[in-house]
Design a protein around this motif. Sequence first.
Motif, PDB file in Angstrom:
ATOM      1  N   LEU A  44      35.910   3.956  -3.737  1.00 46.93           N
ATOM      2  CA  LEU A  44      36.754   4.530  -2.689  1.00 46.93           C
ATOM      3  C   LEU A  44      38.230   4.482  -3.091  1.00 46.93           C
ATOM      4  CD1 LEU A  44      36.837   5.757   0.122  1.00 46.93           C
ATOM      5  CD2 LEU A  44      36.999   3.459   1.060  1.00 46.93           C
ATOM      6  N   GLU A  45      38.664   3.369  -3.677  1.00 43.51           N
ATOM      7  CA  GLU A  45      40.050   3.270  -4.146  1.00 43.51           C
ATOM      8  C   GLU A  45      40.329   4.292  -5.238  1.00 43.51           C
ATOM      9  OE1 GLU A  45      40.568  -0.774  -5.324  1.00 43.51           O
ATOM     10  OE2 GLU A  45      40.693  -1.502  -3.270  1.00 43.51           O
ATOM     11  N   GLN A  46      39.354   4.468  -6.125  1.00 42.32           N
ATOM     12  CA  GLN A  46      39.522   5.474  -7.180  1.00 42.32           C
ATOM     13  C   GLN A  46      39.614   6.883  -6.564  1.00 42.32           C
ATOM     14  OE1 GLN A  46      36.128   4.849  -9.681  1.00 42.32           O
ATOM     15  NE2 GLN A  46      37.108   3.180 -10.846  1.00 42.32           N
ATOM     16  N   ALA A  47      38.778   7.154  -5.555  1.00 37.20           N
ATOM     17  CA  ALA A  47      38.818   8.461  -4.889  1.00 37.20           C
ATOM     18  C   ALA A  47      40.157   8.678  -4.185  1.00 37.20           C
ATOM     19  CB  ALA A  47      37.667   8.586  -3.901  1.00 37.20           C
ATOM     20  N   GLU A  48      40.677   7.601  -3.561  1.00 38.97           N
ATOM     21  CA  GLU A  48      41.981   7.705  -2.904  1.00 38.97           C
ATOM     22  C   GLU A  48      43.086   7.979  -3.916  1.00 38.97           C
ATOM     23  OE1 GLU A  48      42.486   4.072  -0.759  1.00 38.97           O
ATOM     24  OE2 GLU A  48      41.412   4.804   1.005  1.00 38.97           O
ATOM     25  N   ALA A  49      43.044   7.298  -5.037  1.00 40.27           N
ATOM     26  CA  ALA A  49      44.049   7.508  -6.079  1.00 40.27           C
ATOM     27  C   ALA A  49      43.949   8.931  -6.621  1.00 40.27           C
ATOM     28  CB  ALA A  49      43.866   6.488  -7.208  1.00 40.27           C
ATOM     29  N   GLU A  50      42.729   9.399  -6.829  1.00 39.40           N
ATOM     30  CA  GLU A  50      42.528  10.760  -7.315  1.00 39.40           C
ATOM     31  C   GLU A  50      43.027  11.780  -6.281  1.00 39.40           C
ATOM     32  OE1 GLU A  50      38.838  13.620  -8.647  1.00 39.40           O
ATOM     33  OE2 GLU A  50      38.606  11.449  -8.859  1.00 39.40           O
ATOM     34  N   ALA A  51      42.741  11.526  -4.999  1.00 38.79           N
ATOM     35  CA  ALA A  51      43.204  12.427  -3.938  1.00 38.79           C
ATOM     36  C   ALA A  51      44.728  12.449  -3.886  1.00 38.79           C
ATOM     37  CB  ALA A  51      42.637  11.990  -2.587  1.00 38.79           C
ATOM     38  N   ARG A  52      45.356  11.268  -4.046  1.00 37.85           N
ATOM     39  CA  ARG A  52      46.818  11.196  -4.052  1.00 37.85           C
ATOM     40  C   ARG A  52      47.378  12.007  -5.231  1.00 37.85           C
ATOM     41  NH1 ARG A  52      47.041   6.212  -2.884  1.00 37.85           N
ATOM     42  NH2 ARG A  52      46.599   5.428  -4.532  1.00 37.85           N
ATOM     43  N   ARG A  55      47.022  15.677  -4.427  1.00 44.43           N
ATOM     44  CA  ARG A  55      48.035  16.095  -3.458  1.00 44.43           C
ATOM     45  C   ARG A  55      49.403  16.234  -4.112  1.00 44.43           C
ATOM     46  NH1 ARG A  55      45.280  12.576   0.064  1.00 44.43           N
ATOM     47  NH2 ARG A  55      46.749  10.905  -0.403  1.00 44.43           N
TER      48      ARG A  55
END
Length: 159
Positions: A44-52, A55
Amino acid sequence: MTGFRDFLTRFRPAASPGRAAPGGVPADRSAELRAELAPPLVLLEQAEAEARTVRERAAAAAASRRWEAGRRAEEIVAEAREEADRVRAHTAERVLRAAEDEAAALLAAAEREAVAVRDRARIRTPALADRVVALVLEDLAVEASPPPPSHGRSQEDGP
């Protein structure tokens, strides 16, 4: 990540009912949960970093596209202004040519009319001159003749 089967084993009794079992080491449920949730949380943290990152890239691309669109809009406006100037000049030239053509046609018509008037004058002048001479001679003849006799009264006496 644990499977569905492992998830269900949490709800099974540890042993069958019966006599008391010897004492054991109590299970550390929080450690088990942390161990179970650590891999999905890392993902999930990796997905958040990728999403950031996505963006940020999208914001940079949008800013670049806005800048490029603004620059292109300025180019289009400048081209349109130049084209408008060319169209105005071309239209003014066409209108000027049309006005010059019309003026030339009017001048030619006026010259034709002037020639026609001169021709009529040349044709009519001898006859009119003869008529004027005849009228003048007639007036001179009338003035040279004696006045007609009056009927006893002078015109100065009045009625």
